[in-house]
Structures are given as C-alpha cells and as structure tokens.
Design an enzyme around this catalytic site. Structure first.
Site, PDB file in Angstrom:
ATOM      1  N   ARG A   1     -12.846  -8.620  -1.237  1.00 36.01           N
ATOM      2  CA  ARG A   1     -11.663  -8.842  -0.037  1.00 36.01           C
ATOM      3  C   ARG A   1     -11.280  -7.268   0.042  1.00 36.01           C
ATOM      4  NH1 ARG A   1      -6.313  -6.859   0.856  1.00 36.01           N
ATOM      5  NH2 ARG A   1      -5.651  -7.860   2.767  1.00 36.01           N
ATOM      6  N   VAL A   2     -11.337  -6.737   1.394  1.00 33.14           N
ATOM      7  CA  VAL A   2     -10.826  -5.415   1.498  1.00 33.14           C
ATOM      8  C   VAL A   2      -9.938  -5.586   2.711  1.00 33.14           C
ATOM      9  CG1 VAL A   2     -11.518  -2.925   2.453  1.00 33.14           C
ATOM     10  CG2 VAL A   2     -12.876  -4.435   0.995  1.00 33.14           C
ATOM     11  N   GLY A   3      -8.794  -4.937   2.859  1.00 28.96           N
ATOM     12  CA  GLY A   3      -7.736  -5.007   3.810  1.00 28.96           C
ATOM     13  C   GLY A   3      -7.954  -3.892   4.996  1.00 28.96           C
ATOM     14  N   ASP A   4      -6.806  -3.506   5.440  1.00 27.35           N
ATOM     15  CA  ASP A   4      -6.824  -2.468   6.162  1.00 27.35           C
ATOM     16  C   ASP A   4      -6.597  -0.862   5.834  1.00 27.35           C
ATOM     17  OD1 ASP A   4      -4.095  -2.957   5.653  1.00 27.35           O
ATOM     18  OD2 ASP A   4      -3.572  -1.091   6.850  1.00 27.35           O
TER      19      ASP A   4
ATOM     20  N   GLY B   1      -3.233  -6.840   5.624  1.00 23.09           N
ATOM     21  CA  GLY B   1      -4.221  -6.180   6.285  1.00 23.09           C
ATOM     22  C   GLY B   1      -4.863  -6.997   7.112  1.00 23.09           C
TER      23      GLY B   1
ATOM     24  N   THR C   1       1.229  -0.321   5.618  1.00 21.52           N
ATOM     25  CA  THR C   1       1.541  -1.263   4.759  1.00 21.52           C
ATOM     26  C   THR C   1       1.692  -2.751   5.278  1.00 21.52           C
ATOM     27  OG1 THR C   1       2.408  -1.694   2.771  1.00 21.52           O
ATOM     28  CG2 THR C   1       3.607  -0.554   4.475  1.00 21.52           C
ATOM     29  N   GLY C   2       1.148  -3.709   4.566  1.00 22.49           N
ATOM     30  CA  GLY C   2       1.420  -4.963   4.779  1.00 22.49           C
ATOM     31  C   GLY C   2       0.229  -5.826   4.685  1.00 22.49           C
TER      32      GLY C   2
ATOM     33  N   THR D   1       0.899  -1.315   0.036  1.00 20.38           N
ATOM     34  CA  THR D   1      -0.092  -0.125  -0.014  1.00 20.38           C
ATOM     35  C   THR D   1       0.704   1.360   0.087  1.00 20.38           C
ATOM     36  OG1 THR D   1      -1.545  -1.151   1.322  1.00 20.38           O
ATOM     37  CG2 THR D   1      -1.889   1.347   1.472  1.00 20.38           C
TER      38      THR D   1
END
Length: 303
Positions: free
Chosen positions: A179-182, A205, A202-203, A151
């Site tokens: 799918r949704v991450g952080d 999520g 970043t990383g 990110t």
C-alpha cells in the site's frame, strides 16, 4: 531575501530548530529539509516515520519518502522501501536521476544498497510489540485495524530564494503489503515551485490523493492568494466536494509557505505543526477547523 521553514506535527519541531539554524547560516534549502526529516526518521519515539515506525499487517515496515527541488522541479521518491536508515536521503539522491527517479519495493531497497546508503533494521522491539498487540485486538473485537498516518512533511526557503519540500512516512499502521499513500506522490503529498511556494500534506492518503491538494495550494498561491487563504480554499472546498460525491472524507492537514516565507495551514482535524522564518523564532502551533471551516491557529508550549 527571507528564509523560512514549516513542517507537519510537533514531532518535527527539533528538526525545524536545526533547519532554522542551518538556513540562518546560509545552508541550502535542500540540505535543510533533508536534515529536518532525518531528525524525525532517526527518532524511535515517532511511530509513523522511519526508525520505530509501525509495520504493515504482516509485521513488515515499509516506508515512503519524496524530495522535490523548487528551482528545477527535480523529484525523487521511494515507496515500500525496507531496512534503509534514511529514506528521505535516498529520495533526494534519486531526484538527480533523469530516468528511474521513483523506485518502489525491492527495487528501491536495492538501489539504496548499491548507492551505499546505511542499511538498518528499522523495526524496533516496541513497534513489533505494538503490532502484536494490535493484531490480537483486531481479531478479538472485530476492529478497523488502520491507525497512524502522521507523515512528516516540510517546506524550506533559503536566502537565495530556492525552495524545497520533503516527506517521509511509514504509512498506515496495519496497511496491506504494498500500500502506498499520497506522501511520495507529486502534487498530492507535496509540491514546490520556487517562484511561488510549496505545500505538503498529512492525513489519510487515499483521500488526499483524490484532490492533488498540495499542487492546488501552490497553484492558488500563484494567483495571488496568501498561503493561509490558499490552504483554506483548497482543503475545505475539496473536503466538501468529497463528502458530497464520495460520502465521506478522511483526515486532511496541509501546510504551505510562499517565496516570501509567509505560511498557512488548513485541516479538518486537530493538527500540530512547527514553523519559523526570519521574522519569528521556531514555534509549535495547534490548528483546528473553525466554525466556518477556516483554520484556527493557537500557539503551543513546545516543551
């Protein structure tokens, strides 16, 4: 008043240079962070953000982005948006909405179209070719398909003391649809308070959102910790707790800047970032976890 900018990954460096010039000229923190992230979104060479981003397991590019104003706490976000040139700009526009300020999927894409944002096929031929090859590799070798979650996140401080934060990503390569991450989630992927400072992550999520680490770093800075001390405490304490309770911990890298333009970084993997303020010119650094879980930071050659 000081000014400053910090952003995740070496890919953001050109954007940091541009944002620095803007902040020196008195441009607002909001305009600077938007331009910085647009620079990354518009480059097809970066396959985890915007144009050229890698698609989900069905070959569809879904993008997430968020924007937050540290003066007013206004937040705008999009998740799973498709075929829009600059998701960060859509997120910033949504931050002006009192209601419906976080849009997902078809609703986010429709909003962007009605609001006049540029429509564009964001899936490049190279990204599609990489997806095709990865599908074959996964099927032939029974591999874990997931890869690529770099990110772009950035924090800016302008001469008036206003701070903003923005994020943008295409998420995990080969992720499940929807799918949704952080990255677009307040407190996890980002947080900013102009009276204290801001942070971005970043990383992986799915693990980052378990700890709400961006908010925690800002909270710790508010107690008087330096950005570096806040990053180290938040990241390494939670990573240890996650390994103890969950049994594992994915990649986590966080950046922070306080209201004075001082900055800090913590990571559990090798991680690059770019930073500048009124005391130092734009530069890329490499951060790695140290032997005592503190972060070791060394300058890199931007070229």
């Amino acid at each position: 008043m000081s000014w400053g900018v910090i952003a995740t990954w070496q890919m953001a460096h050109d954007g940091v240079v541009t944002a620095s010039e803007m902040l020196k000229d008195g441009v607002t923190a909001g305009d600077a962070v938007e331009r910085l992230i647009q620079t990354v979104e518009n480059c097809p060479d970066y396959q985890s953000v915007g144009y050229g981003g890698l698609p989900n397991e069905e070959g569809i590019l879904e993008m997430d982005a968020a924007f937050m104003d540290g003066n007013t706490f206004k937040i705008g976000g999009v998740a799973g948006i498709q075929d829009v040139k600059n998701p960060i700009s859509v997120a910033r526009k949504l931050s002006d909405e009192q209601f419906n300020s976080f849009r997902v999927g078809a609703g986010a894409t429709k909003y962007a179209s009605l609001a006049g944002f540029t429509k564009q096929n964001m899936l490049t031929e190279k990204a599609h070719a990489d997806w095709t090859e990865r599908v074959k590799e996964v099927a032939a070798n029974n591999l874990n398909p997931y890869d690529g979650h770099d990110t772009v996140g950035a924090v800016t401080l302008d001469a008036t003391g206003q701070m903003t934060v923005g994020t943008s990503t295409s998420g995990l390569f080969m992720k499940k649809p929807g799918r949704v991450g952080d990255s677009p989630l307040s407190g996890s992927g980002f947080y900013v308070d102009s009276d204290i400072g801001g942070a971005s992550a970043t990383g992986l999520g799915e693990d980052l959102m378990k700890g709400c680490l961006s908010y925690e770093i800002v909270r710790l800075m508010g107690t008087g910790l330096t950005p570096q001390a806040a990053c180290d405490q938040a990241v390494y304490d939670f990573a240890a707790k996650l390994r103890q309770r969950y049994g594992k911990c994915g990649a986590m890298s966080l950046i922070a800047m306080n209201k004075n333009g001082e900055w800090g970084v913590a990571t559990n993997v090798e991680f690059t970032f770019s930073v500048a303020n009124d005391q130092q010119a734009e530069r890329v650094y490499l951060a790695t976890p140290g032997p005592e879980q503190c972060t070791v930071i060394t300058p890199m050659n931007e070229n």
